[in-house]
Structures are given as structure tokens and as C-alpha cells.
Design an enzyme around this catalytic site. Structure first.
Site, PDB file in Angstrom:
ATOM      1  N   ARG A 100     -13.842  -8.422   2.257  1.00  0.00           N
ATOM      2  CA  ARG A 100     -12.415  -8.182   1.999  1.00  0.00           C
ATOM      3  C   ARG A 100     -11.600  -9.432   2.391  1.00  0.00           C
ATOM      4  NH1 ARG A 100     -10.341  -3.172   1.569  1.00  0.00           N
ATOM      5  NH2 ARG A 100      -8.642  -4.444   0.800  1.00  0.00           N
ATOM      6  N   ARG A 145       0.873  -1.183   0.000  1.00  0.00           N
ATOM      7  CA  ARG A 145       0.000   0.000   0.000  1.00  0.00           C
ATOM      8  C   ARG A 145       0.906   1.227   0.000  1.00  0.00           C
ATOM      9  NH1 ARG A 145      -5.298   1.576   3.480  1.00  0.00           N
ATOM     10  NH2 ARG A 145      -6.082   0.040   2.002  1.00  0.00           N
ATOM     11  N   CYS A 151     -16.604   1.830   0.886  1.00  0.00           N
ATOM     12  CA  CYS A 151     -15.455   0.954   1.175  1.00  0.00           C
ATOM     13  C   CYS A 151     -14.965   1.094   2.608  1.00  0.00           C
ATOM     14  CB  CYS A 151     -14.334   1.258   0.198  1.00  0.00           C
ATOM     15  SG  CYS A 151     -13.783   2.972   0.276  1.00  0.00           S
ATOM     16  N   GLN A 187     -10.288  -4.043  -3.149  1.00  0.00           N
ATOM     17  CA  GLN A 187     -11.559  -3.470  -2.709  1.00  0.00           C
ATOM     18  C   GLN A 187     -12.647  -3.726  -3.756  1.00  0.00           C
ATOM     19  OE1 GLN A 187     -12.350  -1.623   0.296  1.00  0.00           O
ATOM     20  NE2 GLN A 187     -14.339  -2.165  -0.516  1.00  0.00           N
ATOM     21  N   HIS A 241      -7.425   0.506  -6.348  1.00  0.00           N
ATOM     22  CA  HIS A 241      -7.624  -0.337  -5.161  1.00  0.00           C
ATOM     23  C   HIS A 241      -8.356  -1.613  -5.613  1.00  0.00           C
ATOM     24  CE1 HIS A 241      -7.816  -1.444  -1.087  1.00  0.00           C
ATOM     25  NE2 HIS A 241      -8.670  -0.553  -0.605  1.00  0.00           N
ATOM     26  N   ASP A 301     -17.411   7.117  -1.498  1.00  0.00           N
ATOM     27  CA  ASP A 301     -16.154   6.991  -0.747  1.00  0.00           C
ATOM     28  C   ASP A 301     -15.826   8.383  -0.199  1.00  0.00           C
ATOM     29  OD1 ASP A 301     -13.676   6.164   0.263  1.00  0.00           O
ATOM     30  OD2 ASP A 301     -12.664   6.226  -1.673  1.00  0.00           O
TER      31      ASP A 301
HETATM   32  N1   CP Z   1     -11.397  -0.052   2.548  1.00  0.00           N
HETATM   33  C1   CP Z   1     -10.105  -0.099   2.931  1.00  0.00           C
HETATM   34  O1   CP Z   1      -9.186  -0.352   2.130  1.00  0.00           O
HETATM   35  O2   CP Z   1      -9.907   0.161   4.244  1.00  0.00           O
HETATM   36  P1   CP Z   1      -8.500   0.370   4.951  1.00  0.00           P
HETATM   37  O3   CP Z   1      -7.917   1.660   4.423  1.00  0.00           O
HETATM   38  O4   CP Z   1      -8.791   0.434   6.411  1.00  0.00           O
HETATM   39  O5   CP Z   1      -7.597  -0.786   4.594  1.00  0.00           O
HETATM   40  N1  NVA Z   2     -10.046   6.686  -1.362  1.00  0.00           N
HETATM   41  C1  NVA Z   2      -9.661   6.263  -0.034  1.00  0.00           C
HETATM   42  C2  NVA Z   2      -9.891   4.814   0.119  1.00  0.00           C
HETATM   43  C3  NVA Z   2      -9.559   4.263   1.470  1.00  0.00           C
HETATM   44  C4  NVA Z   2      -9.795   2.792   1.553  1.00  0.00           C
HETATM   45  C5  NVA Z   2      -8.213   6.621   0.215  1.00  0.00           C
HETATM   46  O1  NVA Z   2      -7.380   6.406  -0.662  1.00  0.00           O
HETATM   47  O2  NVA Z   2      -7.915   7.154   1.291  1.00  0.00           O
END
Ligand code: CP
Ligand code: NVA
Length: 311
Positions: free
Chosen positions: A298, A108, A270, A138, A135, A230
Site C-alpha cells: 500500500r 475516504r 486487504c 487497494q 477501493h 475480505d
Molecule cells: N485495507 C485497508 O484499506 O485498510 P484500512 O481500512 O485500515 O485503511
Molecule cells: N470492504 C471493507 C474494506 C476495508 C479496507 C470495508 O469497506 O470496510
């Protein structure tokens, strides 16, 4: 036809065909049934996952680590401070070195190119655990949740309301490949990238589905089977939060907006959610919400992804 994903990276859903996405979803459903029946078999005994997280996470990190443990393997998690990608050592060396220790790597980070670079140099599968661009894990969990709540994917309409961000990009790439139509309502300047939109339009068109954009959330939501939103400010954009709150205010998913959706529409997010910004508490807690099933999924999707890419 037997489908093998052995040795594949999961960097973007654009790399996966319809049959491969459906195979991932079916495997996730099987994993879910096993989990709720008597616990999964342990096909990944002796295997190890390395997670590199340069941004916070609840769902992704826990679901990846727990999925690996439930499948019989183990996981090690590394933060930016510990390994210093690009500062303590070049990103490419991280991919090469970790491949000598572990069987799969999840990353990540901010720049999508960093995950691509690790994957280029790693000799084990690499999973995108979220970048600024996409992502995919997700979106797979989202498709599984829609499949479970609606009984199908093809022919449905999903309305995405809010920021054209990483989550929107992966949803668009995934839904267009399974014949689901998508209508996006994002403010001007916050659309998904044009090349993603065009690619999705072409893919959706092949399956009799459509992809549309509008500035009006009511247009997007009209007759929708799924309404998705989101956060307005993603991780790394915190300095823009105040400006974004003003711009996105008309894009809140609330009961009034949902009146235009199909009467059986489900609502998705999400998470993490900012209650009272992109979505109201009433909607999250309301009868249309499948948000916490989505979060559970997930776990099952991570199991499917890891067991398939590791063969
Ligand atoms: N939806 C999601 O990816 O959550 P986190 O950022 O907590 O991993
Ligand atoms: N769009 C959000 C998603 C988090 C799971 C971010 O990147 O922070």
C-alpha cells in the site's frame, strides 16, 4: 511511448487503461526498490496532502501520510467532525477551498458520489481512499503483490470468495484490464453490481481472460493462482453483521477450501481481517499467505500514485 498521469484523479480504475495501470505498478516497484535500498529521493518536497477520512483506517491513512512524508512533502488529516462535509459546509466548497492550500486530496467516505463531487470542484488531483463502491488504491497494491509473487499478471486466475463489495469491484476492474481471469463466489444478493461485472467481462475478453460468477466457493477456487477474501461486513454495515455471519458462513477461506486451488496458490486479504469469519488464522499465518506483503505494498503504491498525479 511516455505515459503521463499528471493532474489525473484516481476515483475508479475504470478510468485507467492497461498501460496506465502497468505504469503505476512499475513506478510502485521502483519506489519499493528505492525504499529498501537507500530511501527515496524527495520529489514532492514542499507539497502537501490533505486526507479527509469519514471512516476508520490503519493502512490507507498511514500509507498515504507516510508516503507523502518519505517523498519530502507533508500531510494534514481531517475527520468528519472537524469539517462536516454536507453539514458544516457543502462538499463542493471543501474541494474548492482545499485546492487553494494543498496539492493533492485523498478522501475516504461512504457515498462514491461525494468523492466525485470533490473531484469535480477541486483543481488538484483527488484520490479515492475507499468509498462504499470502490477501493482503487487497494487493488493497485493487490496487483503489485500478485506481480511480485507470481512474476506476471496476464493469464493468472484469481478467485474472490465472499462479499461483492468495494474491494471486489476494484479488483475486478483492475484485473480485467491486465488480462487476469477472475472467478467470484458471492452469496445470492451480495454480488458485485451487474454493470461492473459486464464491463469487466468485456475488458477481460479483449485480453483472452475471463470473468465468472458462481455460488460455490469450491468452483471459484478450483485451480486458482490467487485466492482473495475480505470482511463479510464492511464499514457502515455493522447492523447487518449477525445476518451476514449466517449467510456467509459457507464462504470462509480455510485450509479445506484451499485444497482445490493451484498447489502454488497465494492467499490475499486487504485487512482488517476477522479471524475465524471470512478467513482462518491458520491460513493468514500459513505459507501461502502474502497478506502482509500486500499491506506493505500500500505504501509503495501510494507513492507511485501521488508522484505520478502530481507530475
Ligand atoms: N485495507 C485497508 O484499506 O485498510 P484500512 O481500512 O485500515 O485503511
Ligand atoms: N470492504 C471493507 C474494506 C476495508 C479496507 C470495508 O469497506 O470496510
Amino acid at each position: 511511448m511516455s505515459i503521463s498521469l499528471k493532474g489525473r484523479d484516481l476515483i475508479t480504475l475504470a478510468d485507467f487503461g492497461t498501460d496506465e495501470i502497468l505504469h503505476l505498478l512499475n513506478t510502485a516497484r521502483e519506489q519499493k526498490q528505492l525504499f529498501h535500498a537507500h530511501g527515496p529521493a524527495q520529489p514532492l518536497k514542499g507539497r502537501t496532502l490533505a486526507c479527509i477520512f469519514q471512516k476508520p483506517s490503519l493502512r490507507t491513512r498511514v500509507s498515504l501520510e507516510v508516503a507523502m512524508m518519505q517523498l519530502g512533502g507533508s500531510a494534514v488529516s481531517l475527520t468528519e467532525a472537524e469539517i462536516g462535509p454536507g453539514s458544516r459546509e457543502p462538499v463542493r466548497d471543501i474541494g474548492r477551498v482545499l485546492s487553494r492550500y494543498v496539492h493533492v486530496i485523498a478522501v475516504r467516505t461512504f457515498a462514491h458520489s461525494m468523492v466525485e463531487e470533490i473531484a469535480r470542484y477541486a483543481s488538484v488531483p483527488v484520490i479515492n481512499a475507499l468509498t462504499d463502491y470502490s477501493h482503487p488504491c487497494q487493488a493497485l497494491a493487490d496487483l503489485l503483490t500478485i506481480l511480485e509473487s507470481k512474476g506476471r499478471l496476464e493469464g493468472l486466475k484469481l478467485a474472490y470468495v465472499g462479499d461483492g463489495n468495494n474491494v471486489a469491484v476494484s479488483l475486478l476492474l483492475g484485473s480485467s484490464r491486465v488480462g487476469m481471469s477472475m472467478s467470484l463466489a458471492c452469496p445470492e444478493g451480495y454480488d458485485v453490481p451487474d454493470r461492473v461485472f459486464e464491463l469487466a467481462r468485456k475488458e477481460a475478453g479483449k485480453r483472452g481472460a475471463s470473468v465468472e460468477r458462481t455460488r460455490d466457493p469450491h468452483d471459484a477456487v478450483s485451480g486458482a493462482d490467487v485466492v482473495y477474501t475480505d470482511v463479510w461486513t464492511s464499514m457502515g454495515q455493522e447492523v447487518e453483521a449477525e445476518t451476514r455471519r449466517d449467510i456467509f458462513r459457507p464462504y470462509q477461506v480455510n485450509e479445506e477450501l484451499l485444497r482445490g486451488a493451484d498447489e502454488h496458490a497465494v492467499v490475499m486479504h486487504c485487512l482488517p481481517a476477522h479471524y475465524g469469519e471470512e478467513i482462518t488464522e491458520e491460513v493468514v499465518e500459513g505459507p501461502r499467505s502474502v497478506i502482509f506483503d500486500q499491506a506493505e505494498n500500500r505504501l509503495h503504491v501510494q507513492k507511485a500514485v501521488m508522484s505520478l498525479v502530481m507530475g
